[in-house]
Design a protein around this motif. Structure first.
Motif, PDB file in Angstrom:
ATOM      1  N   VAL A   9     -32.329   4.770  42.202  1.00  0.00           N
ATOM      2  CA  VAL A   9     -32.439   6.204  42.476  1.00  0.00           C
ATOM      3  C   VAL A   9     -32.149   6.483  43.946  1.00  0.00           C
ATOM      4  O   VAL A   9     -31.441   7.437  44.288  1.00  0.00           O
ATOM      5  CB  VAL A   9     -33.838   6.730  42.072  1.00  0.00           C
ATOM      6  CG1 VAL A   9     -34.034   8.163  42.516  1.00  0.00           C
ATOM      7  CG2 VAL A   9     -34.037   6.591  40.571  1.00  0.00           C
ATOM      8  N   VAL A  10     -32.666   5.638  44.820  1.00  0.00           N
ATOM      9  CA  VAL A  10     -32.412   5.794  46.257  1.00  0.00           C
ATOM     10  C   VAL A  10     -30.910   5.677  46.535  1.00  0.00           C
ATOM     11  O   VAL A  10     -30.355   6.461  47.318  1.00  0.00           O
ATOM     12  CB  VAL A  10     -33.209   4.748  47.073  1.00  0.00           C
ATOM     13  CG1 VAL A  10     -32.759   4.710  48.521  1.00  0.00           C
ATOM     14  CG2 VAL A  10     -34.690   5.041  46.987  1.00  0.00           C
ATOM     15  N   ALA A  11     -30.246   4.726  45.892  1.00  0.00           N
ATOM     16  CA  ALA A  11     -28.805   4.551  46.101  1.00  0.00           C
ATOM     17  C   ALA A  11     -28.020   5.767  45.623  1.00  0.00           C
ATOM     18  O   ALA A  11     -27.071   6.203  46.289  1.00  0.00           O
ATOM     19  CB  ALA A  11     -28.323   3.299  45.374  1.00  0.00           C
ATOM     20  N   ILE A  12     -28.396   6.335  44.489  1.00  0.00           N
ATOM     21  CA  ILE A  12     -27.703   7.516  43.969  1.00  0.00           C
ATOM     22  C   ILE A  12     -27.929   8.717  44.891  1.00  0.00           C
ATOM     23  O   ILE A  12     -26.993   9.458  45.200  1.00  0.00           O
ATOM     24  CB  ILE A  12     -28.160   7.821  42.532  1.00  0.00           C
ATOM     25  CG1 ILE A  12     -27.665   6.709  41.600  1.00  0.00           C
ATOM     26  CG2 ILE A  12     -27.646   9.173  42.063  1.00  0.00           C
ATOM     27  CD1 ILE A  12     -28.275   6.739  40.220  1.00  0.00           C
ATOM     28  N   LEU A  13     -29.173   8.895  45.342  1.00  0.00           N
ATOM     29  CA  LEU A  13     -29.455   9.990  46.277  1.00  0.00           C
ATOM     30  C   LEU A  13     -28.683   9.801  47.581  1.00  0.00           C
ATOM     31  O   LEU A  13     -28.188  10.787  48.157  1.00  0.00           O
ATOM     32  CB  LEU A  13     -30.955  10.078  46.551  1.00  0.00           C
ATOM     33  CG  LEU A  13     -31.811  10.557  45.384  1.00  0.00           C
ATOM     34  CD1 LEU A  13     -33.289  10.464  45.741  1.00  0.00           C
ATOM     35  CD2 LEU A  13     -31.439  11.962  44.973  1.00  0.00           C
ATOM     36  N   THR A  40     -19.554  14.096  39.041  1.00  0.00           N
ATOM     37  CA  THR A  40     -18.756  12.902  38.757  1.00  0.00           C
ATOM     38  C   THR A  40     -19.228  11.727  39.601  1.00  0.00           C
ATOM     39  O   THR A  40     -19.352  10.600  39.102  1.00  0.00           O
ATOM     40  CB  THR A  40     -17.264  13.185  39.013  1.00  0.00           C
ATOM     41  OG1 THR A  40     -16.857  14.280  38.192  1.00  0.00           O
ATOM     42  CG2 THR A  40     -16.414  11.976  38.715  1.00  0.00           C
ATOM     43  N   ILE A  41     -19.518  11.969  40.861  1.00  0.00           N
ATOM     44  CA  ILE A  41     -20.030  10.914  41.741  1.00  0.00           C
ATOM     45  C   ILE A  41     -21.366  10.397  41.211  1.00  0.00           C
ATOM     46  O   ILE A  41     -21.603   9.185  41.183  1.00  0.00           O
ATOM     47  CB  ILE A  41     -20.155  11.422  43.190  1.00  0.00           C
ATOM     48  CG1 ILE A  41     -18.774  11.646  43.772  1.00  0.00           C
ATOM     49  CG2 ILE A  41     -20.968  10.463  44.040  1.00  0.00           C
ATOM     50  CD1 ILE A  41     -18.777  12.364  45.096  1.00  0.00           C
ATOM     51  N   ILE A  42     -22.216  11.299  40.761  1.00  0.00           N
ATOM     52  CA  ILE A  42     -23.502  10.891  40.191  1.00  0.00           C
ATOM     53  C   ILE A  42     -23.275  10.017  38.955  1.00  0.00           C
ATOM     54  O   ILE A  42     -23.910   8.973  38.790  1.00  0.00           O
ATOM     55  CB  ILE A  42     -24.363  12.121  39.839  1.00  0.00           C
ATOM     56  CG1 ILE A  42     -24.790  12.850  41.109  1.00  0.00           C
ATOM     57  CG2 ILE A  42     -25.586  11.718  39.022  1.00  0.00           C
ATOM     58  CD1 ILE A  42     -25.427  14.201  40.850  1.00  0.00           C
ATOM     59  N   GLY A  43     -22.361  10.437  38.093  1.00  0.00           N
ATOM     60  CA  GLY A  43     -22.075   9.667  36.885  1.00  0.00           C
ATOM     61  C   GLY A  43     -21.552   8.278  37.191  1.00  0.00           C
ATOM     62  O   GLY A  43     -21.989   7.289  36.588  1.00  0.00           O
ATOM     63  N   PHE A  44     -20.616   8.176  38.129  1.00  0.00           N
ATOM     64  CA  PHE A  44     -20.087   6.862  38.508  1.00  0.00           C
ATOM     65  C   PHE A  44     -21.161   5.989  39.155  1.00  0.00           C
ATOM     66  O   PHE A  44     -21.209   4.777  38.930  1.00  0.00           O
ATOM     67  CB  PHE A  44     -18.887   6.999  39.447  1.00  0.00           C
ATOM     68  CG  PHE A  44     -17.602   7.298  38.737  1.00  0.00           C
ATOM     69  CD1 PHE A  44     -17.112   6.446  37.768  1.00  0.00           C
ATOM     70  CD2 PHE A  44     -16.888   8.434  39.044  1.00  0.00           C
ATOM     71  CE1 PHE A  44     -15.917   6.713  37.110  1.00  0.00           C
ATOM     72  CE2 PHE A  44     -15.695   8.718  38.401  1.00  0.00           C
ATOM     73  CZ  PHE A  44     -15.213   7.857  37.425  1.00  0.00           C
ATOM     74  N   ASP A  50     -26.035   0.673  36.501  1.00  0.00           N
ATOM     75  CA  ASP A  50     -26.384   0.131  35.189  1.00  0.00           C
ATOM     76  C   ASP A  50     -25.611  -1.161  34.900  1.00  0.00           C
ATOM     77  O   ASP A  50     -26.182  -2.127  34.391  1.00  0.00           O
ATOM     78  CB  ASP A  50     -26.111   1.167  34.105  1.00  0.00           C
ATOM     79  CG  ASP A  50     -26.633   0.729  32.757  1.00  0.00           C
ATOM     80  OD1 ASP A  50     -27.769   0.224  32.706  1.00  0.00           O
ATOM     81  OD2 ASP A  50     -25.904   0.884  31.761  1.00  0.00           O
ATOM     82  N   CYS A  51     -24.336  -1.193  35.250  1.00  0.00           N
ATOM     83  CA  CYS A  51     -23.530  -2.402  35.046  1.00  0.00           C
ATOM     84  C   CYS A  51     -24.056  -3.558  35.895  1.00  0.00           C
ATOM     85  O   CYS A  51     -24.125  -4.699  35.426  1.00  0.00           O
ATOM     86  CB  CYS A  51     -22.064  -2.139  35.384  1.00  0.00           C
ATOM     87  SG  CYS A  51     -21.236  -1.073  34.212  1.00  0.00           S
ATOM     88  N   ASP A  52     -24.436  -3.287  37.127  1.00  0.00           N
ATOM     89  CA  ASP A  52     -24.981  -4.328  37.996  1.00  0.00           C
ATOM     90  C   ASP A  52     -26.276  -4.902  37.423  1.00  0.00           C
ATOM     91  O   ASP A  52     -26.458  -6.117  37.366  1.00  0.00           O
ATOM     92  CB  ASP A  52     -25.249  -3.795  39.404  1.00  0.00           C
ATOM     93  CG  ASP A  52     -23.976  -3.527  40.174  1.00  0.00           C
ATOM     94  OD1 ASP A  52     -22.911  -4.009  39.741  1.00  0.00           O
ATOM     95  OD2 ASP A  52     -24.060  -2.844  41.204  1.00  0.00           O
ATOM     96  N   LEU A  53     -27.168  -4.019  36.972  1.00  0.00           N
ATOM     97  CA  LEU A  53     -28.428  -4.501  36.413  1.00  0.00           C
ATOM     98  C   LEU A  53     -28.205  -5.293  35.137  1.00  0.00           C
ATOM     99  O   LEU A  53     -28.889  -6.286  34.882  1.00  0.00           O
ATOM    100  CB  LEU A  53     -29.379  -3.330  36.148  1.00  0.00           C
ATOM    101  CG  LEU A  53     -30.021  -2.704  37.374  1.00  0.00           C
ATOM    102  CD1 LEU A  53     -30.933  -1.552  36.969  1.00  0.00           C
ATOM    103  CD2 LEU A  53     -30.784  -3.722  38.173  1.00  0.00           C
TER     104      LEU A  53
END
Length: 75
Positions: A9-13, A40-44, A50-53
């Motif tokens: 969440v911190v990374a997305i913010l 779009t940036i939020i979605g990416f 999610d892919c990393d986790l």
């Protein structure tokens, strides 16, 4: 919720604040295409996190202990 979720969440913010900061510092006006670009940036960002986790979980299931998260996600 796993222990890495708050950092996601911190990374997305961070992505959103940096993008909007550059946008507003340039003196531009907020419009519908700009809102679409931010979404779009939020979605990416969510997809990338999610892919990393998922790669980390996959490695842990297989018993592979990576030295760092970077080595697990950059293969």
């Amino acid at each position: 919720m796993n222990s890495r979720s708050p950092w996601g969440v911190v990374a997305i913010l961070h992505d959103i604040f940096i993008t909007m900061g550059w946008f507003f510092l340039s003196g531009r006006e907020l419009s519908a295409p700009i809102v679409a670009a931010v979404l779009t940036i939020i979605g990416f960002s969510i997809n990338d996190h999610d892919c990393d986790l998922e790669r980390i979980r996959e490695d842990l299931r297989m018993g592979v202990r990576a030295r760092s998260v970077r080595s697990s996600t950059t293969r």
